[in-house]
Scaffold this active site. Structure first.
Site, PDB file in Angstrom:
ATOM      1  N   ARG A 104       0.840  -1.200   0.000  1.00 37.79           N
ATOM      2  CA  ARG A 104       0.000   0.000   0.000  1.00 37.79           C
ATOM      3  C   ARG A 104       0.870   1.243   0.000  1.00 37.79           C
ATOM      4  O   ARG A 104       1.831   1.347   0.749  1.00 37.79           O
ATOM      5  CB  ARG A 104      -0.869   0.001   1.257  1.00 37.79           C
ATOM      6  CG  ARG A 104      -2.324  -0.090   0.975  1.00 37.79           C
ATOM      7  CD  ARG A 104      -3.109   0.080   2.252  1.00 37.79           C
ATOM      8  NE  ARG A 104      -3.661   1.445   2.332  1.00 37.79           N
ATOM      9  CZ  ARG A 104      -4.630   1.881   1.562  1.00 37.79           C
ATOM     10  NH1 ARG A 104      -5.148   1.118   0.629  1.00 37.79           N
ATOM     11  NH2 ARG A 104      -5.082   3.111   1.692  1.00 37.79           N
ATOM     12  N   ARG A 145      -0.259  10.052   4.057  1.00 39.79           N
ATOM     13  CA  ARG A 145      -0.675  10.498   5.391  1.00 39.79           C
ATOM     14  C   ARG A 145      -1.488  11.771   5.264  1.00 39.79           C
ATOM     15  O   ARG A 145      -1.026  12.736   4.654  1.00 39.79           O
ATOM     16  CB  ARG A 145       0.539  10.800   6.259  1.00 39.79           C
ATOM     17  CG  ARG A 145       1.243   9.583   6.685  1.00 39.79           C
ATOM     18  CD  ARG A 145       1.942   9.832   8.012  1.00 39.79           C
ATOM     19  NE  ARG A 145       2.916   8.767   8.162  1.00 39.79           N
ATOM     20  CZ  ARG A 145       4.227   8.948   8.109  1.00 39.79           C
ATOM     21  NH1 ARG A 145       4.718  10.160   7.955  1.00 39.79           N
ATOM     22  NH2 ARG A 145       5.034   7.935   8.233  1.00 39.79           N
ATOM     23  N   ARG A 163      18.075  -6.406  -8.418  1.00 43.16           N
ATOM     24  CA  ARG A 163      18.576  -5.085  -8.798  1.00 43.16           C
ATOM     25  C   ARG A 163      19.776  -4.775  -7.915  1.00 43.16           C
ATOM     26  O   ARG A 163      19.840  -5.204  -6.762  1.00 43.16           O
ATOM     27  CB  ARG A 163      17.505  -3.998  -8.564  1.00 43.16           C
ATOM     28  CG  ARG A 163      16.210  -4.235  -9.276  1.00 43.16           C
ATOM     29  CD  ARG A 163      16.293  -4.000 -10.746  1.00 43.16           C
ATOM     30  NE  ARG A 163      16.588  -2.617 -11.068  1.00 43.16           N
ATOM     31  CZ  ARG A 163      16.937  -2.205 -12.275  1.00 43.16           C
ATOM     32  NH1 ARG A 163      17.046  -3.070 -13.268  1.00 43.16           N
ATOM     33  NH2 ARG A 163      17.183  -0.929 -12.505  1.00 43.16           N
ATOM     34  N   ARG A 177      18.457   8.782  -5.978  1.00 39.49           N
ATOM     35  CA  ARG A 177      18.485   9.631  -4.776  1.00 39.49           C
ATOM     36  C   ARG A 177      19.902  10.045  -4.440  1.00 39.49           C
ATOM     37  O   ARG A 177      20.876   9.443  -4.915  1.00 39.49           O
ATOM     38  CB  ARG A 177      17.841   8.924  -3.579  1.00 39.49           C
ATOM     39  CG  ARG A 177      18.517   7.655  -3.156  1.00 39.49           C
ATOM     40  CD  ARG A 177      17.789   7.010  -1.964  1.00 39.49           C
ATOM     41  NE  ARG A 177      18.526   5.862  -1.463  1.00 39.49           N
ATOM     42  CZ  ARG A 177      18.215   5.159  -0.394  1.00 39.49           C
ATOM     43  NH1 ARG A 177      17.151   5.486   0.309  1.00 39.49           N
ATOM     44  NH2 ARG A 177      18.950   4.127  -0.003  1.00 39.49           N
ATOM     45  N   GLU A 235      22.842   7.423  -6.032  1.00 40.11           N
ATOM     46  CA  GLU A 235      22.553   6.010  -6.299  1.00 40.11           C
ATOM     47  C   GLU A 235      21.938   5.832  -7.688  1.00 40.11           C
ATOM     48  O   GLU A 235      20.945   6.480  -8.018  1.00 40.11           O
ATOM     49  CB  GLU A 235      21.596   5.468  -5.236  1.00 40.11           C
ATOM     50  CG  GLU A 235      22.250   5.408  -3.864  1.00 40.11           C
ATOM     51  CD  GLU A 235      21.353   4.813  -2.794  1.00 40.11           C
ATOM     52  OE1 GLU A 235      21.808   4.716  -1.651  1.00 40.11           O
ATOM     53  OE2 GLU A 235      20.186   4.472  -3.096  1.00 40.11           O
ATOM     54  N   TYR A 246      13.338  -8.278   0.316  1.00 39.28           N
ATOM     55  CA  TYR A 246      13.940  -7.031   0.792  1.00 39.28           C
ATOM     56  C   TYR A 246      13.565  -6.868   2.264  1.00 39.28           C
ATOM     57  O   TYR A 246      12.390  -6.936   2.623  1.00 39.28           O
ATOM     58  CB  TYR A 246      13.470  -5.801  -0.006  1.00 39.28           C
ATOM     59  CG  TYR A 246      14.093  -4.570   0.619  1.00 39.28           C
ATOM     60  CD1 TYR A 246      15.416  -4.247   0.335  1.00 39.28           C
ATOM     61  CD2 TYR A 246      13.403  -3.829   1.573  1.00 39.28           C
ATOM     62  CE1 TYR A 246      16.035  -3.190   0.976  1.00 39.28           C
ATOM     63  CE2 TYR A 246      14.020  -2.767   2.216  1.00 39.28           C
ATOM     64  CZ  TYR A 246      15.333  -2.457   1.910  1.00 39.28           C
ATOM     65  OH  TYR A 246      15.956  -1.421   2.555  1.00 39.28           O
ATOM     66  N   ASP A 267      14.214  -4.369   5.712  1.00 37.57           N
ATOM     67  CA  ASP A 267      14.856  -3.259   6.423  1.00 37.57           C
ATOM     68  C   ASP A 267      15.561  -3.848   7.639  1.00 37.57           C
ATOM     69  O   ASP A 267      15.316  -4.989   8.027  1.00 37.57           O
ATOM     70  CB  ASP A 267      13.797  -2.235   6.865  1.00 37.57           C
ATOM     71  CG  ASP A 267      13.629  -1.129   5.823  1.00 37.57           C
ATOM     72  OD1 ASP A 267      14.611  -0.800   5.141  1.00 37.57           O
ATOM     73  OD2 ASP A 267      12.509  -0.601   5.707  1.00 37.57           O
TER      74      ASP A 267
HETATM   75  C1  LIG Z   1      21.198   0.007  -0.657  1.00 39.68           C
HETATM   76  C2  LIG Z   1      20.519  -0.417   0.616  1.00 39.68           C
HETATM   77  C3  LIG Z   1      20.036   0.554   1.482  1.00 39.68           C
HETATM   78  C4  LIG Z   1      19.425   0.169   2.664  1.00 39.68           C
HETATM   79  N1  LIG Z   1      18.963   1.131   3.506  1.00 39.68           N
HETATM   80  C5  LIG Z   1      18.354   0.769   4.649  1.00 39.68           C
HETATM   81  C6  LIG Z   1      17.824   1.745   5.539  1.00 39.68           C
HETATM   82  O1  LIG Z   1      17.908   2.962   5.285  1.00 39.68           O
HETATM   83  N2  LIG Z   1      17.209   1.338   6.669  1.00 39.68           N
HETATM   84  C7  LIG Z   1      17.091   0.008   6.979  1.00 39.68           C
HETATM   85  O2  LIG Z   1      16.524  -0.326   8.018  1.00 39.68           O
HETATM   86  N3  LIG Z   1      17.582  -0.940   6.160  1.00 39.68           N
HETATM   87  C8  LIG Z   1      18.203  -0.597   5.007  1.00 39.68           C
HETATM   88  N4  LIG Z   1      18.681  -1.561   4.164  1.00 39.68           N
HETATM   89  C9  LIG Z   1      18.469  -2.966   4.500  1.00 39.68           C
HETATM   90  C10 LIG Z   1      19.549  -3.543   5.433  1.00 39.68           C
HETATM   91  O3  LIG Z   1      20.812  -3.195   4.961  1.00 39.68           O
HETATM   92  C11 LIG Z   1      19.357  -5.049   5.391  1.00 39.68           C
HETATM   93  O4  LIG Z   1      18.091  -5.368   5.897  1.00 39.68           O
HETATM   94  C12 LIG Z   1      20.315  -5.820   6.258  1.00 39.68           C
HETATM   95  O5  LIG Z   1      21.649  -5.512   5.992  1.00 39.68           O
HETATM   96  C13 LIG Z   1      20.077  -7.279   5.967  1.00 39.68           C
HETATM   97  O6  LIG Z   1      20.886  -8.044   6.798  1.00 39.68           O
HETATM   98  P1  LIG Z   1      21.090  -9.580   6.468  1.00 39.68           P
HETATM   99  O7  LIG Z   1      21.894 -10.128   7.578  1.00 39.68           O
HETATM  100  O8  LIG Z   1      19.786 -10.200   6.148  1.00 39.68           O
HETATM  101  O9  LIG Z   1      21.886  -9.604   5.094  1.00 39.68           O
HETATM  102  P2  LIG Z   1      23.365  -9.054   4.738  1.00 39.68           P
HETATM  103  O10 LIG Z   1      23.667  -7.819   5.520  1.00 39.68           O
HETATM  104  O11 LIG Z   1      23.389  -9.024   3.270  1.00 39.68           O
HETATM  105  O12 LIG Z   1      24.261 -10.258   5.300  1.00 39.68           O
HETATM  106  C14 LIG Z   1      24.500 -11.439   4.578  1.00 39.68           C
HETATM  107  C15 LIG Z   1      25.868 -11.932   4.973  1.00 39.68           C
HETATM  108  O13 LIG Z   1      26.112 -13.185   4.343  1.00 39.68           O
HETATM  109  C16 LIG Z   1      27.463 -13.182   3.892  1.00 39.68           C
HETATM  110  N5  LIG Z   1      27.615 -14.106   2.755  1.00 39.68           N
HETATM  111  C17 LIG Z   1      26.939 -14.121   1.585  1.00 39.68           C
HETATM  112  N6  LIG Z   1      27.411 -15.094   0.775  1.00 39.68           N
HETATM  113  C18 LIG Z   1      28.418 -15.712   1.464  1.00 39.68           C
HETATM  114  C19 LIG Z   1      29.297 -16.791   1.178  1.00 39.68           C
HETATM  115  N7  LIG Z   1      29.254 -17.441  -0.003  1.00 39.68           N
HETATM  116  N8  LIG Z   1      30.209 -17.153   2.097  1.00 39.68           N
HETATM  117  C20 LIG Z   1      30.287 -16.511   3.288  1.00 39.68           C
HETATM  118  N9  LIG Z   1      29.471 -15.472   3.635  1.00 39.68           N
HETATM  119  C21 LIG Z   1      28.553 -15.081   2.729  1.00 39.68           C
HETATM  120  C22 LIG Z   1      27.702 -11.752   3.427  1.00 39.68           C
HETATM  121  O14 LIG Z   1      29.085 -11.480   3.403  1.00 39.68           O
HETATM  122  C23 LIG Z   1      26.987 -10.968   4.528  1.00 39.68           C
HETATM  123  O15 LIG Z   1      27.829 -10.714   5.622  1.00 39.68           O
HETATM  124  C24 LIG Z   1      19.291  -1.196   2.972  1.00 39.68           C
HETATM  125  C25 LIG Z   1      19.761  -2.178   2.097  1.00 39.68           C
HETATM  126  C26 LIG Z   1      20.357  -1.785   0.916  1.00 39.68           C
HETATM  127  C27 LIG Z   1      20.853  -2.866  -0.007  1.00 39.68           C
END
Ligand SMILES: Cc1cc2nc3c(=O)[nH]c(=O)nc-3n(C[C@H](O)[C@H](O)[C@H](O)COP(=O)(O)OP(=O)(O)OC[C@H]3O[C@@H](n4cnc5c(N)ncnc54)[C@H](O)[C@@H]3O)c2cc1C
Length: 321
Positions: free
Chosen positions: A103, A107, A186, A217, A240, A288, A290
């Site tokens: 959605r 606001r 992406r 942005r 970006e 995706y 946060d």
């Molecule tokens: C551009 C961008 C902007 C963002 N902005 C915001 C924001 O403003 N606010 C917000 O709340 N969230 C934001 N996020 C989201 C936030 O960054 C993610 O939710 C969070 O980092 C996800 O954590 P995760 O542990 O799920 O994944 P990740 O942080 O991706 O962790 C995955 C881990 O697995 C490891 N890994 C992967 N493959 C392998 C392998 N083969 N061998 C060993 N290790 C491996 C990687 O190295 C990494 O350390 C943003 C994300 C992006 C991409």
């Protein structure tokens, strides 16, 4: 979480530029009044949007464009959603499934905070120190620079000799050697710049709604810490640029096309059938997330593993229970 860090009370606010005018996001009463050059009350704004949505509604709302117009009407859609979405996905919003957006937040107050959450903040020092504190537990060993696919873990998982649950946080399709095809993601190209101004844009995030501005942005980092007055004449910004992820790129946002959804359900079925491996995080679940969602989903996964009978049995056996 507060056991590992203090938080300082940061409330995120974002803005967007459209045809040379800056508006607050998400769309709120200020955005609506400014865009239409009016001074509407919440009720008047609601009626205006409802009328605009009704007069431009196309029927099926099966694609992103129709769905967005059915919610907020054509003028607001064209100004704030169309160009930004087309840039972000490199696709005409008419070709994107309606499910790409949840959605659209509109606001009918002057509350311009980006998030609705009651408790909002950022770690007082930084994310890295916070995570280091969580990880500095005697039961936790960290081995950096170890690629899962080059480690012995895979063999141990295959011959079931590991005896501990494995949480895999890499890309889901890669785990299965892309057997059902690659999931579409992406990625972003970041263009960092040091600008000779103490304050470049007056806020942390400035979106660009218009299609003719190639980036989506601009981030200006100093505004994430309004409590840190840094007396320097320069500022760091980052623009970006969104594009499809190729081999070797960092995957950021799952594309979620019909083909992707088919592949994803196939991979998820395979993942479910594995006994010792759990798939976590945004790459492992192909969602995706946060930060707060990533943390919540990690906590849920840990609970699931702790309640998984096979691991409870292994733990009891090791403890001699
Ligand atoms: C551009 C961008 C902007 C963002 N902005 C915001 C924001 O403003 N606010 C917000 O709340 N969230 C934001 N996020 C989201 C936030 O960054 C993610 O939710 C969070 O980092 C996800 O954590 P995760 O542990 O799920 O994944 P990740 O942080 O991706 O962790 C995955 C881990 O697995 C490891 N890994 C992967 N493959 C392998 C392998 N083969 N061998 C060993 N290790 C491996 C990687 O190295 C990494 O350390 C943003 C994300 C992006 C991409």
């Amino acid at each position: 979480m507060t056991g590992f860090t203090d938080f300082f009370p940061y409330e995120h606010r974002a803005f967007t530029r459209h045809r040379g005018v800056t508006y607050p996001l998400p769309i709120n009463l200020q955005t609506i009044n400014q865009f239409f050059g009016m001074s509407l009350s919440p009720e008047q704004a609601r009626k205006l949007i409802e009328n605009q949505a009704a007069s431009s509604r196309t029927g099926s709302a099966g694609n992103l464009r129709d769905r967005a117009i059915a919610e907020i009407g054509e003028p607001l859609y064209e100004a704030f959603i169309e160009g930004y979405t087309a840039k972000k996905w490199q696709m005409d919003p008419k070709r994107l499934p309606a499910s790409t957006i949840s959605r659209l937040p509109v606001r009918l107050t002057f509350d311009s905070r980006y998030f609705n959450d009651v408790h909002q903040g950022l770690p007082a020092s930084d994310y890295a120190s916070w995570l280091q504190r969580i990880a500095s537990h005697p039961f936790i060993d960290i081995s950096l620079g170890t690629d899962f696919f080059r480690s012995s873990l895979r063999t141990h998982i295959a011959d079931r000799s590991l005896n501990v649950p494995v949480v895999y946080t890499g890309p889901l399709d890669k785990y299965f050697d892309f057997e059902l095809g690659q999931l579409g993601w992406r990625t972003l190209d970041f263009e960092f710049q040091r600008v000779a101004q103490p304050d470049f844009q007056g806020t942390a995030v400035m979106n660009e709604a218009d299609i003719d501005v190639p980036y989506t942005r601009t981030i200006e980092f100093r505004h994430f810490r309004p409590d840190h007055e840094v007396p320097v004449a320069e500022s760091i910004i980052d623009r970006e640029f969104s594009r499809s992820a190729e081999q070797g790129d960092e995957p950021y946002y799952p594309i979620n096309s019909a083909d992707d959804r088919d592949r994803l359900s196939g991979y998820r079925a395979r993942a479910e059938s594995l006994q010792d491996v759990y798939f976590g995080g945004r790459l492992g679940t192909c969602k995706y997330l946060d930060m707060h969602m990533a943390i919540a989903s990690a906590l849920t996964l840990v609970e699931r593993i702790a309640n998984d009978r096979s691991w409870v049995a292994v733990a009891n056996e090791e403890a001699g229970v």
